[in-house]
Design a protein around this motif. Structure first.
Motif, short mmCIF file in Angstrom:
data_model
loop_
_atom_site.label_atom_id
_atom_site.label_comp_id
_atom_site.label_asym_id
_atom_site.label_seq_id
_atom_site.Cartn_x
_atom_site.Cartn_y
_atom_site.Cartn_z
N TYR A 1 78.76 36.64 113.20
CA TYR A 1 77.89 35.86 114.08
C TYR A 1 77.33 36.73 115.20
N SER A 2 78.20 37.51 115.85
CA SER A 2 77.71 38.37 116.94
C SER A 2 76.90 39.54 116.39
N GLY A 3 77.25 39.96 115.20
CA GLY A 3 76.61 41.14 114.61
C GLY A 3 77.26 42.43 115.07
N ASP A 4 78.34 42.33 115.84
CA ASP A 4 78.93 43.54 116.41
C ASP A 4 80.40 43.70 116.07
N THR A 5 80.87 43.06 115.05
CA THR A 5 82.30 43.16 114.70
C THR A 5 82.55 44.44 113.91
N GLU A 6 83.45 45.28 114.42
CA GLU A 6 83.53 46.63 113.86
C GLU A 6 84.01 46.67 112.42
#
Ligand code: PA5
Length: 351
Positions: free
Chosen positions: A101-106
């Motif tokens: 959802y955030s697009g930033d999950t490593e």
């Protein structure tokens, strides 16, 4: 008089609108479906034999829920990867849905990068961030959902977009009538469970009151009930800030039953069920419950509602979402913030 779940008390504690997000699940699901329907269909490489969802937490669960709809229906294997590394059974003939959802999950970004390096086809489902940039750079389909929600509250968008796109690619059959039933059932259930309805007429509030101060044990039968149980657990973790133990039939009859039958805690057993469960599984539920019930403070069976699988799946999901919400409010906590997750992500990003 206990007023903690009255409409006014609920909304004065829920200052960030988690209740509205849960009530809006049918609308968000509709919107998600439209997003999936509008995206240009990918020209699939020949011989796609697997779909892999790459994601974590509130985003990954959309993959489990989708997989549960088709487990015994399609020759297509749908798997969910919650890790940095891709397992070796995935490759070029896998269609990947990178969901963050955030697009930033490593973990998701790393697994997605590995899939792209393998030459796999990737569909990104996100509200933006690095995942959106990655998809744009590689010319991958991008199912861009509205920003501004907690990932777990955006389930309707993520699930709706991914499933509708799978239909568009003809990886799964046309589900139009199932969607219609799901929307109308969810609208009805959202009304029935909403904060405006007093506890005396509201099954979600009643369940929360029954579970208050108890250890929560969720057992589920295979398929849509099992996938929903994962959602119940994680919603109880994040919205209610409580732990919940989860286990699955028929496997639990070969191990967990021993511990449950000797439990001397204040436990409450919730059993999530579905009408398509195997008749022997139904028998197992009855016999197992009989064995362990004397050791519990309470037990309740929750049967999915509705006709189609999609509607039945979401009948369980929405009840769990509201339950987790009311459990938070009973403890006087705001359901929205997830401080520990925020702090951990921040610290990781500094390393
Ligand atoms: O519910 C949450 O906030 C988490 O479980 C997140 O979904 C998880 O950390 C992954 O983040 P995202 O969904 O943005 O990829």
């Amino acid at each position: 008089m206990d007023t903690r779940l009255d409409e006014q008390s609920v909304y004065s504690l829920d200052v960030q609108g988690m209740g509205d997000a849960i009530k809006n699940l049918p609308l968000m699901l509709k919107k998600g479906r439209e997003i999936g329907q509008e995206e240009e269909p990918l020209r699939l490489i020949r011989g796609i034999d697997r779909v892999a969802f790459l994601g974590m937490g509130g985003s990954a669960i959309s993959g489990d829920l989708i997989a549960s709809l088709f487990l015994d229906k399609l020759p297509l294997h749908i798997t969910v990867v919650r890790d940095y590394n891709l397992p070796p059974f995935l490759g070029k003939k896998t269609l990947y849905f990178a969901v963050s959802y955030s697009g930033d999950t490593e973990e998701t970004l790393e697994a997605c990068t590995q899939a792209l390096k393998l030459g796999g086809q990737v569909v990104a489902v996100t509200s933006g961030g690095q995942l959106a940039s990655l998809a744009r750079n590689f010319g991958s389909p991008l199912l861009l959902v509205p920003p501004g929600f907690q990932p777990r509250a955006a389930l309707g968008f993520l699930f709706g977009a991914a499933l509708a796109y799978m239909e568009k690619l003809k990886l799964v059959p046309d589900l139009s009538s199932q969607w219609e039933e799901t929307f109308s059932l969810l609208e009805e259930l959202a009304r029935r469970y909403s904060p405006e309805i007093p506890a005396s007429q509201n099954p979600a509030k009643q369940l929360a009151l029954a579970l208050e101060d108890k250890e929560i044990i969720i057992c589920a039968t295979p398929g849509i009930a099992a996938a929903s149980a994962l959602r119940w657990k994680t919603q109880i973790n994040e919205n209610s800030k409580l732990t919940a133990l989860v286990d699955f039939y028929p496997e639990l009859d070969h191990n967990e039953i021993v511990a449950l039958s000797l439990r001397k805690r204040n436990s409450f057993l919730l059993t999530l069920r579905d009408k398509e469960e195997h008749p022997r599984t139904a028998l197992r539920v009855a016999l197992t419950t009989k064995i362990i019930k004397p050791f519990l403070l309470g037990a309740e069976e929750i049967m999915s509602q509705g006709d189609s699988r999609l509607a039945r799946l979401f009948s369980l999901v929405i009840l769990g979402d509201f339950l987790s919400y009311y459990l938070a409010l009973l403890q006087g906590v705001d359901p929205t913030p997830v401080e520990a997750i925020r702090i951990l992500k921040k610290r990781l990003s500094e390393k």
